[in-house]
Design an enzyme around this catalytic site. Sequence first.
Site, mmCIF file in Angstrom:
data_model
loop_
_atom_site.group_PDB
_atom_site.id
_atom_site.type_symbol
_atom_site.label_atom_id
_atom_site.label_comp_id
_atom_site.label_asym_id
_atom_site.label_seq_id
_atom_site.Cartn_x
_atom_site.Cartn_y
_atom_site.Cartn_z
ATOM 1 C CB CYS A 116 39.710 53.752 36.479
ATOM 2 S SG CYS A 116 39.921 52.558 35.161
ATOM 3 N NE ARG A 144 41.873 44.793 31.456
ATOM 4 C CZ ARG A 144 41.191 45.567 32.315
ATOM 5 N NH1 ARG A 144 41.781 46.579 32.909
ATOM 6 N NH2 ARG A 144 39.915 45.348 32.548
ATOM 7 C CG HIS A 162 44.389 53.609 38.210
ATOM 8 N ND1 HIS A 162 43.521 53.492 39.268
ATOM 9 C CD2 HIS A 162 43.785 52.983 37.168
ATOM 10 C CE1 HIS A 162 42.450 52.812 38.887
ATOM 11 N NE2 HIS A 162 42.573 52.497 37.621
HETATM 12 N N1 GLN Z 1 36.536 47.488 35.230
HETATM 13 C C1 GLN Z 1 36.747 48.755 34.524
HETATM 14 C C2 GLN Z 1 37.493 48.574 33.188
HETATM 15 O O1 GLN Z 1 38.182 47.585 32.986
HETATM 16 C C3 GLN Z 1 37.532 49.721 35.404
HETATM 17 C C4 GLN Z 1 38.948 49.233 35.706
HETATM 18 C C5 GLN Z 1 39.678 50.143 36.684
HETATM 19 O O2 GLN Z 1 39.091 50.774 37.544
HETATM 20 N N2 GLN Z 1 41.030 50.174 36.560
HETATM 21 O O3 GLN Z 1 37.397 49.468 32.344
#
Ligand code: GLN
Length: 244
Positions: A96, A130, A195
């Site tokens: 990520c 998101r 993740h």
């Molecule tokens: N800040 C980055 C995003 O929102 C990565 C987030 C993360 O590592 N889960 O895409």
Amino acid sequence: MERSNLKISIGHLYPKQLNLYGDMGNIITLKKRCEWRGIDVDYHEINLDDNILESDLYFIGGGQDKEQIEVSKAMYSQKDFLTAQRDKGAVFLGICGGYQLLGHYYQPFEGERLFGVSLLDAYTVAGKKRFIGNVTAESDFLAPNTLVGFENHSGLTYLQNDTKPLAFVTVGNGNNGKDKTEGARYKNVFGTYLHGSLLPKNPHLADYLISLALDKRYNDKIQLKKLDDKIEYSAHNSVIGKAY
Ligand code: GLN
């Protein structure tokens, strides 16, 4: 061919800043799957003020935009060294936020562009939505070919030229929710939005990375002893096809 007295070195990039949703589980998996086979692991953390050391395998986890800013500055200053490591066959796994910084840049919704180290020919721009939920994806180089994990990102990543996807999503969004790609691979550099953490539930990918790291260190195709992965694949199979 099996050999004894094997060892790999693992460099953990910026764990104090990038370690989201249990990404440390990836390090634990790599260490245990080596230990169970009698392979020594030389594990070392690389923090913001450290010079990055030569390693067979590097890991960088995920994190929020704020932590990515600090890491971007520290890592970019060592871009040439990391490029040389990639070209010598070192294995990289980025999750990520860490994955985003293995590309050319991450453009957050607000604020300055964060420069990556361009180990992957990819770039990321923050989207309005998101992406949160489980992911199932299919690779063309692993057996079994499925990868499962959990995504939580607003970044939209686009791959270019010789940088190919790690896999293609069958459930979830992956790189950008549009082109069905998930993650990226170029040479021995791997990035993913998964993740979970990723490797405990995907032991075939963990072993693939360990094999590549051994190949790089010993310049030899070393056969890994098979492990009893009943529990790992029960966890893997319990996620396949499920969005939440
Ligand atoms: N800040 C980055 C995003 O929102 C990565 C987030 C993360 O590592 N889960 O895409």
